[in-house]
Design a protein around this motif. Structure first.
Motif, PDB file in Angstrom:
ATOM      1  N   LEU A 168      34.908  43.365  44.327  1.00  0.00           N
ATOM      2  CA  LEU A 168      34.484  44.854  43.043  1.00  0.00           C
ATOM      3  C   LEU A 168      36.356  45.092  42.367  1.00  0.00           C
ATOM      4  CD1 LEU A 168      32.635  46.163  41.599  1.00  0.00           C
ATOM      5  CD2 LEU A 168      33.981  48.460  42.652  1.00  0.00           C
ATOM      6  N   VAL A 169      37.055  45.289  42.961  1.00  0.00           N
ATOM      7  CA  VAL A 169      38.326  45.041  42.218  1.00  0.00           C
ATOM      8  C   VAL A 169      38.646  43.270  41.422  1.00  0.00           C
ATOM      9  CG1 VAL A 169      40.906  45.150  42.495  1.00  0.00           C
ATOM     10  CG2 VAL A 169      39.739  46.665  43.763  1.00  0.00           C
ATOM     11  N   ALA A 170      38.554  42.771  42.273  1.00  0.00           N
ATOM     12  CA  ALA A 170      38.641  41.122  41.497  1.00  0.00           C
ATOM     13  C   ALA A 170      37.803  41.379  39.818  1.00  0.00           C
ATOM     14  CB  ALA A 170      38.215  40.233  42.633  1.00  0.00           C
ATOM     15  N   ALA A 171      36.743  41.719  40.517  1.00  0.00           N
ATOM     16  CA  ALA A 171      35.301  41.817  38.976  1.00  0.00           C
ATOM     17  C   ALA A 171      36.258  42.655  37.784  1.00  0.00           C
ATOM     18  CB  ALA A 171      34.570  42.533  39.213  1.00  0.00           C
ATOM     19  N   HIS A 172      37.482  43.259  38.243  1.00  0.00           N
ATOM     20  CA  HIS A 172      38.252  43.829  36.928  1.00  0.00           C
ATOM     21  C   HIS A 172      39.455  43.561  36.908  1.00  0.00           C
ATOM     22  CE1 HIS A 172      35.420  47.239  37.932  1.00  0.00           C
ATOM     23  NE2 HIS A 172      35.634  47.571  37.292  1.00  0.00           N
ATOM     24  N   ALA A 173      39.833  42.288  37.579  1.00  0.00           N
ATOM     25  CA  ALA A 173      41.483  42.052  37.643  1.00  0.00           C
ATOM     26  C   ALA A 173      41.057  40.339  36.188  1.00  0.00           C
ATOM     27  CB  ALA A 173      41.620  40.925  38.591  1.00  0.00           C
ATOM     28  N   ALA A 174      42.613  40.628  35.448  1.00  0.00           N
ATOM     29  CA  ALA A 174      42.164  39.066  35.163  1.00  0.00           C
ATOM     30  C   ALA A 174      42.625  37.294  35.715  1.00  0.00           C
ATOM     31  CB  ALA A 174      44.144  39.353  33.201  1.00  0.00           C
ATOM     32  N   GLY A 175      41.625  36.999  35.289  1.00  0.00           N
ATOM     33  CA  GLY A 175      41.576  35.278  35.941  1.00  0.00           C
ATOM     34  C   GLY A 175      40.596  35.169  36.458  1.00  0.00           C
ATOM     35  N   ILE A 176      41.089  33.992  37.910  1.00  0.00           N
ATOM     36  CA  ILE A 176      39.893  34.203  38.609  1.00  0.00           C
ATOM     37  C   ILE A 176      40.186  34.183  40.258  1.00  0.00           C
ATOM     38  CG2 ILE A 176      38.368  32.198  40.123  1.00  0.00           C
ATOM     39  CD1 ILE A 176      38.257  31.026  37.692  1.00  0.00           C
ATOM     40  N   THR A 177      39.515  34.756  40.980  1.00  0.00           N
ATOM     41  CA  THR A 177      39.853  35.571  42.338  1.00  0.00           C
ATOM     42  C   THR A 177      39.355  33.981  43.596  1.00  0.00           C
ATOM     43  OG1 THR A 177      40.835  37.713  42.673  1.00  0.00           O
ATOM     44  CG2 THR A 177      39.848  36.719  44.625  1.00  0.00           C
ATOM     45  N   VAL A 178      39.820  33.703  44.422  1.00  0.00           N
ATOM     46  CA  VAL A 178      38.953  32.750  45.222  1.00  0.00           C
ATOM     47  C   VAL A 178      39.289  33.423  46.819  1.00  0.00           C
ATOM     48  CG1 VAL A 178      39.165  30.829  46.045  1.00  0.00           C
ATOM     49  CG2 VAL A 178      39.866  31.206  43.797  1.00  0.00           C
ATOM     50  N   PHE A 179      37.985  33.571  47.697  1.00  0.00           N
ATOM     51  CA  PHE A 179      38.677  34.019  48.820  1.00  0.00           C
ATOM     52  C   PHE A 179      37.711  32.824  49.520  1.00  0.00           C
ATOM     53  CE2 PHE A 179      37.708  38.201  46.554  1.00  0.00           C
ATOM     54  CZ  PHE A 179      38.614  39.241  47.121  1.00  0.00           C
ATOM     55  N   ARG A 180      38.878  32.539  50.072  1.00  0.00           N
ATOM     56  CA  ARG A 180      38.359  30.762  50.718  1.00  0.00           C
ATOM     57  C   ARG A 180      37.840  31.052  52.550  1.00  0.00           C
ATOM     58  NH1 ARG A 180      38.838  26.962  46.958  1.00  0.00           N
ATOM     59  NH2 ARG A 180      40.811  27.025  46.069  1.00  0.00           N
ATOM     60  N   GLN A 181      37.046  29.885  52.602  1.00  0.00           N
ATOM     61  CA  GLN A 181      36.293  29.595  54.209  1.00  0.00           C
ATOM     62  C   GLN A 181      35.608  31.435  54.582  1.00  0.00           C
ATOM     63  OE1 GLN A 181      35.854  27.343  55.779  1.00  0.00           O
ATOM     64  NE2 GLN A 181      36.041  26.722  53.150  1.00  0.00           N
ATOM     65  N   VAL A 182      34.663  31.515  53.814  1.00  0.00           N
ATOM     66  CA  VAL A 182      34.155  33.080  54.278  1.00  0.00           C
ATOM     67  C   VAL A 182      32.800  33.397  54.693  1.00  0.00           C
ATOM     68  CG1 VAL A 182      35.653  34.902  52.727  1.00  0.00           C
ATOM     69  CG2 VAL A 182      33.936  33.866  51.762  1.00  0.00           C
TER      70      VAL A 182
END
Length: 453
Positions: free
Chosen positions: A344-358
């Motif tokens: 949810l925080v990443a949805a408000h951030a500039a750019g792309i957030t990646v969580f690897r191997q989830v």
């Protein structure tokens, strides 16, 4: 079992009901203590039941999951006398079975929704000449168990029906367990703990090596019960046979619960909050490190140690400009429960957030990976999976549309995440089955409202 009150729950939050969550009228300000750590609360009850003598506990989380552990050890012969305190925690005594071992229960043990209860109990039961059937609710019955049963079978325990992946399962313990050196295919505190708890009664050293660090509460708490352990970054070991001895334990606040208040403060303009007396175990505050990498105004300060657990304060302030980041696979075990709210925080951030191997998110209380992607899509945010990686393309200044309705699937972490979408947004949202927050944080909305008053 003697526990003198039911878990606190809003009558409007019964299963299947829909709760409307309205935007906060004020910023979050002030200091608060979140309820006791769920992982430590489970272990305080379970280890106290295993111990010789009477263990005194305080600060224990009063939640449905922890009550499942209390009911389970009571069915196995321990005596739990816990009372609800003015702050909503549980405190009192657990008289253990010690060297006599657990008794044969009268019927199946219902672990409710608690994977920690079911999986750690498998290790607790393994060294004793008892036959116990473990079951749970429909969600728990869908979660994988062979990861636990396979190594315990190598030590000598038996499980029926043979080869079954899910609960209900019947376990037959073995009074002459063999020690085990186990190279774990995954970083899992529940898997590691089950093996170590069985290994307490094996003759020799039982050890677990993991591909990445996982929560280390078991190996840090067992020495308080007089059990020799080794705790490394990716390896833990116990030397048996040993009989745990009763002690006194005070459970600090739960960092996974604190994460929701921290993220609320980051997203709600003019907010500044301080969460005190919270566990700062390095294996539990990966979410803080992730938020720091996103540019969030968040910090931690160790104030004391309870046993070997660092305890202190987390401070968070509204951060107008957040940026996306990449979280490597080696860090996922330390944030796996916080990925929904971090998303949810990443949805408000500039750019792309990646969580690897989830991929592990698919076998939590619900399929959290799918649920996060679908929930963010409702908010107009692009999120997708590639293999086991989660990608989120953030939108600075995000304002979710009116009329959003989220379905938690009975998952407490999702319930609190989608509630924050409404609390920190501009429009009310509807959250189905919001009452499932009682699994880990019954007073979540009350604490948010206190900080906003």
């Amino acid at each position: 079992m003697s526990v003198d009150a039911s878990v606190r729950e809003d009558p409007a939050d019964q299963a299947g009901s829909v709760r409307t969550i309205r935007p906060l009228g004020r910023p979050l300000q002030g200091s608060i203590r979140v309820p006791g750590d769920k992982s430590l609360s489970h272990r305080a009850v379970l280890f106290g039941a295993m111990a010789e003598g009477t263990t005194r506990v305080s600060g224990v989380l009063d939640s449905q999951d922890v009550r499942s552990s209390v009911a389970a050890v009571t069915a196995l012969g321990a005596k739990a006398d816990l009372a609800v305190q003015p702050d909503g925690s549980l405190a009192g005594t657990v008289e253990g079975w010690g060297s006599a071992g657990p008794r044969q229960p009268d019927g199946p043990i219902d672990c409710g929704n608690s994977g920690t209860t079911a999986r750690l109990l498998m290790g607790v039961i393994a060294p004793w000449d008892v036959e116990v059937t473990l079951t749970g609710d429909s969600s728990l019955q869908s979660r994988p168990m062979r990861r636990i049963t396979a190594p315990l079978m190598k030590m000598g325990a038996e499980f029926f029906p043979a080869g079954r992946e899910h609960l209900p399962l019947t376990e037959r313990g073995c009074a002459s367990l063999a020690p085990l050196h186990y190279e774990s295919p995954m970083a899992s505190a529940q898997l590691k703990s089950a093996i170590l708890l069985a290994g307490i009664y094996a003759h020799g050293e039982t050890s677990v090596v993991e591909p990445a660090p996982s929560r280390n509460h078991t190996e840090l708490m067992l020495p308080q019960f007089g059990v020799p352990t080794m705790a490394g970054e990716r390896e833990a070991a116990v030397t048996g046979p040993a009989t745990p001895r009763a002690c006194a334990l005070d459970v600090p606040g739960d960092p996974s619960s604190a994460a929701f208040l921290v993220c609320a403060a980051l997203l709600k303009p003019e907010s500044a909050v301080e969460i005190t007396d919270v566990s700062l175990n390095p294996t539990r505050i990966g979410f803080v490190r992730t938020l720091e990498r996103m540019g969030a105004d968040v910090s931690v300060s160790v104030v004391k140690h309870v046993g070997k657990e660092p305890v202190g304060t987390i401070t968070a302030r509204f951060t107008a400009r957040l940026r996306g980041c990449e979280v490597p696979a080696s860090k996922i075990a330390s944030i796996v429960d916080e990925i929904p709210v971090l998303s949810l925080v990443a949805a408000h951030a500039a750019g792309i957030t990646v969580f690897r191997q989830v991929g592990e998110l698919r076998v939590k209380e619900t399929d959290r990976l799918r649920a996060v992607i679908e929930g963010l899509a409702l908010m107009g945010v692009d999120a997708w999976e590639e293999g086991d990686d989660l990608f989120i393309e953030g939108q600075p200044g995000l304002h979710p549309p009116a009329g959003l309705s989220f379905d938690t699937g009975g998952d407490h972490r999702l319930a609190m995440t989608w509630a924050l979408a409404g609390l920190c947004g501009n429009e009310p949202v509807s959250v189905r089955d919001f009452g499932c927050v009682s699994v880990s944080y019954p007073g979540f909305i009350n604490d948010i409202e206190r900080l906003a008053s």
